[in-house]
Design a protein around this motif. Structure first.
Motif, short mmCIF file in Angstrom:
data_model
loop_
_atom_site.label_atom_id
_atom_site.label_comp_id
_atom_site.label_asym_id
_atom_site.label_seq_id
_atom_site.Cartn_x
_atom_site.Cartn_y
_atom_site.Cartn_z
N GLU A 286 86.93 17.40 -13.71
CA GLU A 286 86.26 18.67 -13.97
C GLU A 286 86.58 19.12 -15.40
O GLU A 286 87.75 19.29 -15.75
CB GLU A 286 86.73 19.73 -12.98
N VAL A 287 85.57 19.30 -16.21
CA VAL A 287 85.74 19.81 -17.57
C VAL A 287 85.05 21.17 -17.63
O VAL A 287 83.88 21.30 -17.28
CB VAL A 287 85.13 18.85 -18.62
N VAL A 288 85.80 22.19 -18.07
CA VAL A 288 85.30 23.56 -18.05
C VAL A 288 85.39 24.15 -19.46
O VAL A 288 86.12 23.64 -20.32
CB VAL A 288 86.11 24.43 -17.06
N PRO A 289 84.66 25.24 -19.74
CA PRO A 289 84.78 25.89 -21.05
C PRO A 289 86.21 26.35 -21.31
O PRO A 289 86.99 26.60 -20.38
CB PRO A 289 83.83 27.08 -20.93
N HIS A 290 86.55 26.45 -22.59
CA HIS A 290 87.89 26.87 -22.96
C HIS A 290 88.22 28.23 -22.35
O HIS A 290 87.40 29.15 -22.38
CB HIS A 290 88.03 26.94 -24.48
N ASP A 291 89.43 28.34 -21.81
CA ASP A 291 89.88 29.57 -21.17
C ASP A 291 90.99 30.17 -22.03
O ASP A 291 92.02 29.53 -22.27
CB ASP A 291 90.42 29.24 -19.77
N PRO A 292 90.81 31.41 -22.51
CA PRO A 292 91.85 32.02 -23.35
C PRO A 292 93.16 32.25 -22.61
O PRO A 292 94.17 32.57 -23.25
CB PRO A 292 91.22 33.36 -23.78
N ALA A 293 93.18 32.08 -21.29
CA ALA A 293 94.43 32.21 -20.54
C ALA A 293 95.31 30.97 -20.66
O ALA A 293 96.49 31.03 -20.30
CB ALA A 293 94.13 32.50 -19.07
N TRP A 294 94.75 29.86 -21.13
CA TRP A 294 95.55 28.63 -21.18
C TRP A 294 96.79 28.75 -22.07
O TRP A 294 97.88 28.32 -21.66
CB TRP A 294 94.68 27.46 -21.63
N PRO A 295 96.71 29.33 -23.27
CA PRO A 295 97.95 29.47 -24.07
C PRO A 295 99.02 30.30 -23.36
O PRO A 295 100.21 29.99 -23.46
CB PRO A 295 97.46 30.15 -25.35
N LEU B 297 87.73 24.44 -27.25
CA LEU B 297 87.45 23.09 -26.77
C LEU B 297 87.37 23.07 -25.24
O LEU B 297 88.31 23.49 -24.57
CB LEU B 297 88.55 22.13 -27.23
N PRO B 298 86.26 22.60 -24.66
CA PRO B 298 86.22 22.41 -23.20
C PRO B 298 87.31 21.43 -22.77
O PRO B 298 87.67 20.50 -23.52
CB PRO B 298 84.82 21.83 -22.95
N ALA B 299 87.81 21.62 -21.56
CA ALA B 299 88.93 20.78 -21.12
C ALA B 299 89.03 20.78 -19.61
O ALA B 299 88.50 21.66 -18.92
CB ALA B 299 90.24 21.32 -21.71
#
Length: 360
Positions: free
Chosen positions: A178-187, A219-221
């Motif tokens: 599953e590749v999803v749009p970048h989520d600002p919560a990741w950092p 970056l999508p990830a």
């Protein structure tokens, strides 16, 4: 002193050894009704195993295990505390020759502990499922070939074979890519995990870095946080493994990359949430992670090309993780070379062939 790693073919005397030791423990602890179960590979007929009898003893609650420590010590057992699993008390009975493997492992759990329940369910599943048992046996033989004198990497490497069995036990299919749009919560998720690692490991590490696609804004990830734990040396980092496991990570050995201690972390539903790569600061793999991340952060064109490729591959190969990984190889190699990388970029296919060669 290194212990000899042995994978013995199925031995019909293992259950009898278990029963004799159970009787000795019940007598020595003066607990004739103590519930002790035979677990691990020696408890599964037809499965090769290290000739160590694994046992689970059940007590009413965690403090009740305190009463077993001294009696078990008089029987020759060595107490190792939690040994990476909260709620467990762990003991082993070493062989007289320190070069040989332990004779018995004893895991003391409170009744109803989920890890103990999983050990029993794993045993029963393999007893009843011949194809899964044979696949697990083949994986163990392959790991012994690769790590004939390294118990830590052998044991960690079994995780790759064990996790699909747990998924099958739970009735879960192999997860899709599953590749999803970048989520600002990741950092923020990375910072939380990094703080836990710093607190648990202290001066045993050089640093913790956010790597992989979730570390690149825009970056999508795959929604999995990649963490690089930086250490001075692969071998001196071995004592960190148990402490990292206590944070809820699964240890997976090298998992295809030499001189890497690799871990995964899952949520309560079994979905992977973190990859943890423990790498030498001066090693090529750490440099490659940094170079690729920094290039994507600095080059919107490369970032967008990589993101678009990942989305296409996930749509085309969502059920074929190897094809998804292989499809990224050429672009990764080009981006790294543009960033100044001069080393090899092994493809997913090449790594699979190196670590799982075809028979004959």
């Amino acid at each position: 002193m290194a212990r000899r790693l042995v994978l013995a073919e199925p031995d019909p005397t293992w259950p009898a050894r278990f029963e004799l030791e159970v009787a000795r423990i019940r007598s020595g602890c003066r607990l004739p009704a103590l519930n002790i179960e035979h677990v691990g590979s020696t408890a599964v007929p037809g499965l090769p195993a290290k000739p160590i009898i694994d046992m689970v003893a059940f007590v009413p609650d965690f403090p009740a295990g305190e009463a077993l420590i001294d009696p078990l010590r008089t029987l020759g057992y060595v107490y190792h505390g939690l040994a990476g699993i909260p709620g467990r008390r762990y003991f082993d009975l070493p062989a007289l020759d320190p070069r040989e493997l332990d004779l018995f492992h004893l895991h003391v759990y409170p009744e109803g502990h989920p890890d103990a329940s999983r050990l029993l369910a794993f045993r029963d599943f393999l007893r009843a499922n011949g194809p899964r048992r044979e696949a697990y046996a083949a994986a163990k033989r392959d790991l012994l070939r690769r790590y004939p004198e390294d118990i830590l990497l052998y044991t960690g490497g079994k995780t790759a074979a064990i996790r699909p069995i747990y998924r099958a036990m739970a009735g879960r299919a192999e997860p899709r890519v599953e590749v999803v749009p970048h989520d600002p919560a990741w950092p923020r998720a990375f910072e939380t995990a990094a703080a836990d690692l710093h607190q648990a490991l202290g001066e045993g590490i050089l640093g913790v870095e956010h790597v992989g696609s979730t570390a690149v804004p825009g970056l999508p990830a795959k929604p999995i946080i990649d963490i690089m734990l930086v250490v001075q040396d692969f071998d001196t980092a071995r004592p960190l493994v148990r402490r990292i496991e206590e944070l809820g990570y699964w240890y997976c050995g090298e998992n295809g990359i030499p001189r890497r201690h690799y871990f995964i972390r899952e949520d309560e539903h079994g979905a992977v949430t973190h990859h943890l790569h423990t790498l030498e600061d001066s090693g090529l793999e750490a440099r490659k992670h940094r170079l690729f991340r920094d290039r994507l952060r600095a080059s919107p064109a490369d970032r967008d090309a990589y993101g678009e490729l990942k989305l296409r591959l996930a749509a085309a190969h969502g059920r074929d993780r190897a094809a998804y990984q292989e499809g990224k190889t050429a672009l990764i190699e080009r981006i790294l070379q543009d960033a100044g990388w001069q080393g090899e970029v092994p493809s997913a296919e090449r790594r699979r062939e190196e670590h799982h060669p075809a028979a004959g």
